[in-house]
Design a protein around this motif. Structure first.
Motif, mmCIF file in Angstrom:
data_model
loop_
_atom_site.group_PDB
_atom_site.id
_atom_site.type_symbol
_atom_site.label_atom_id
_atom_site.label_comp_id
_atom_site.label_asym_id
_atom_site.label_seq_id
_atom_site.Cartn_x
_atom_site.Cartn_y
_atom_site.Cartn_z
ATOM 1 N N ASP A 89 0.864 -1.176 0.000
ATOM 2 C CA ASP A 89 0.000 0.000 0.000
ATOM 3 C C ASP A 89 0.906 1.233 0.000
ATOM 4 O O ASP A 89 1.405 1.660 1.045
ATOM 5 C CB ASP A 89 -0.904 -0.003 1.235
ATOM 6 N N TYR A 90 1.103 1.799 -1.184
ATOM 7 C CA TYR A 90 2.026 2.919 -1.306
ATOM 8 C C TYR A 90 1.394 4.236 -0.867
ATOM 9 O O TYR A 90 2.111 5.224 -0.665
ATOM 10 C CB TYR A 90 2.532 3.030 -2.744
ATOM 11 N N GLU A 95 3.986 -2.161 3.734
ATOM 12 C CA GLU A 95 3.989 -3.467 3.069
ATOM 13 C C GLU A 95 3.544 -4.516 4.085
ATOM 14 O O GLU A 95 4.167 -4.681 5.132
ATOM 15 C CB GLU A 95 5.382 -3.796 2.552
ATOM 16 N N TYR A 96 2.462 -5.212 3.777
ATOM 17 C CA TYR A 96 1.953 -6.258 4.657
ATOM 18 C C TYR A 96 2.341 -7.627 4.099
ATOM 19 O O TYR A 96 2.287 -7.855 2.886
ATOM 20 C CB TYR A 96 0.426 -6.198 4.765
ATOM 21 N N THR A 97 2.699 -8.545 4.990
ATOM 22 C CA THR A 97 2.979 -9.926 4.609
ATOM 23 C C THR A 97 2.120 -10.848 5.464
ATOM 24 O O THR A 97 2.290 -10.903 6.690
ATOM 25 C CB THR A 97 4.465 -10.277 4.792
ATOM 26 N N SER A 106 4.215 -6.165 9.171
ATOM 27 C CA SER A 106 4.150 -4.966 8.357
ATOM 28 C C SER A 106 5.471 -4.229 8.440
ATOM 29 O O SER A 106 6.119 -4.204 9.498
ATOM 30 C CB SER A 106 3.007 -4.058 8.819
ATOM 31 N N ASN A 107 5.864 -3.651 7.317
ATOM 32 C CA ASN A 107 7.110 -2.901 7.231
ATOM 33 C C ASN A 107 6.897 -1.705 6.316
ATOM 34 O O ASN A 107 6.005 -1.719 5.450
ATOM 35 C CB ASN A 107 8.238 -3.777 6.678
ATOM 36 N N LYS A 203 -0.096 -9.303 15.668
ATOM 37 C CA LYS A 203 0.983 -9.194 14.687
ATOM 38 C C LYS A 203 2.289 -9.688 15.294
ATOM 39 O O LYS A 203 2.681 -9.302 16.378
ATOM 40 C CB LYS A 203 1.125 -7.734 14.256
ATOM 41 N N LYS A 204 2.979 -10.561 14.602
ATOM 42 C CA LYS A 204 4.259 -11.060 15.086
ATOM 43 C C LYS A 204 5.060 -11.597 13.927
ATOM 44 O O LYS A 204 4.560 -11.847 12.839
ATOM 45 C CB LYS A 204 4.057 -12.158 16.133
#
Length: 222
Positions: A89-90, A95-97, A106-107, A203-204
């Protein structure tokens, strides 16, 4: 004979000029497609190798500045399977994985969204026909040293095939063939981020049962 030689040299020079001067193309700003892939990894330092089969669905929308990459990964070496869904999502710069529909990380995204174009520094290799439409082939060397060879349709610049080669110490070879490439977004829900991705307590970090290097982003040359 001399005239024939001059004509031959002229044709060769003309063809060479076309190869050197041919500019890359830009594909549709929204498209969906499936890539059938085979990936091999060899880590020279660890002396470990792995081979995997991948089926990847790509949804690309420059209009909404989002990319979805869903990969079914079958590590043949370990006989492990994983489903990896990356959502870029720019607009939010995230960036979701999502791994196996259970784990989410997320990063920050790295830079702006890339446009669906062959890079200006690519080398045109010519056009080829293999019992089908003509395909333009380009060679790209990325700043990190990866070598990419990509084939696209001349009229619409849709991807047809792609090969990726990364040299050591972790050697990677990936071959991709694209199927069912269509303009537009066939599955808008591909961009939906699961609700549990927004909860920090859920989230982990998660280590895939496949080799981590196998799960790299598609279109790394762009």
């Amino acid at each position: 004979m001399t005239c024939q030689l001059i004509f031959l040299v002229f044709c060769v020079l003309a063809a060479l000029h076309d190869v050197i001067s041919r500019q890359g193309c830009c594909g549709p700003q929204q498209w969906t497609g499936v890539a059938i892939q085979k990936t091999g990894i060899y880590n020279h330092d660890l002396d470990v190798a792995s081979i995997a089969d991948l089926i990847t669905r790509v949804s690309y929308s420059y209009h909404v500045k989002k990319i979805s990459i869903q990969r079914m990964v079958h590590n043949i070496t370990t006989n492990k399977k994983d489903k990896i869904h990356k959502i870029f999502d720019y607009n939010q710069g995230i960036e979701y994985t999502i791994t196996n529909g259970k784990y989410c990380t997320s990063n920050p995204t790295s830079g702006a969204m890339w446009q669906n174009c062959i890079p200006d520094n690519s080398t045109y290799f010519g056009s080829y026909n293999v019992s089908g439409p003509m395909i333009d082939v380009y060679r790209v060397v990325t700043p990190s040293g990866a070598t990419i060879r990509v084939g696209v349709t001349p009229d619409s610049c849709h991807p047809v095939f792609e090969s990726l080669l990364i040299s050591g110490p972790v050697y990677t070879l990936e071959i991709s063939v694209y199927e069912n490439v269509t303009m537009g977004i066939s599955y808008p829900s591909d961009f939906d981020v699961p609700e549990f991705c927004h909860h920090n307590q859920i989230k982990k970090k998660y280590v895939s049962s496949t080799i981590t290097e196998l799960i790299h982003s598609s279109f790394s040359w762009r």
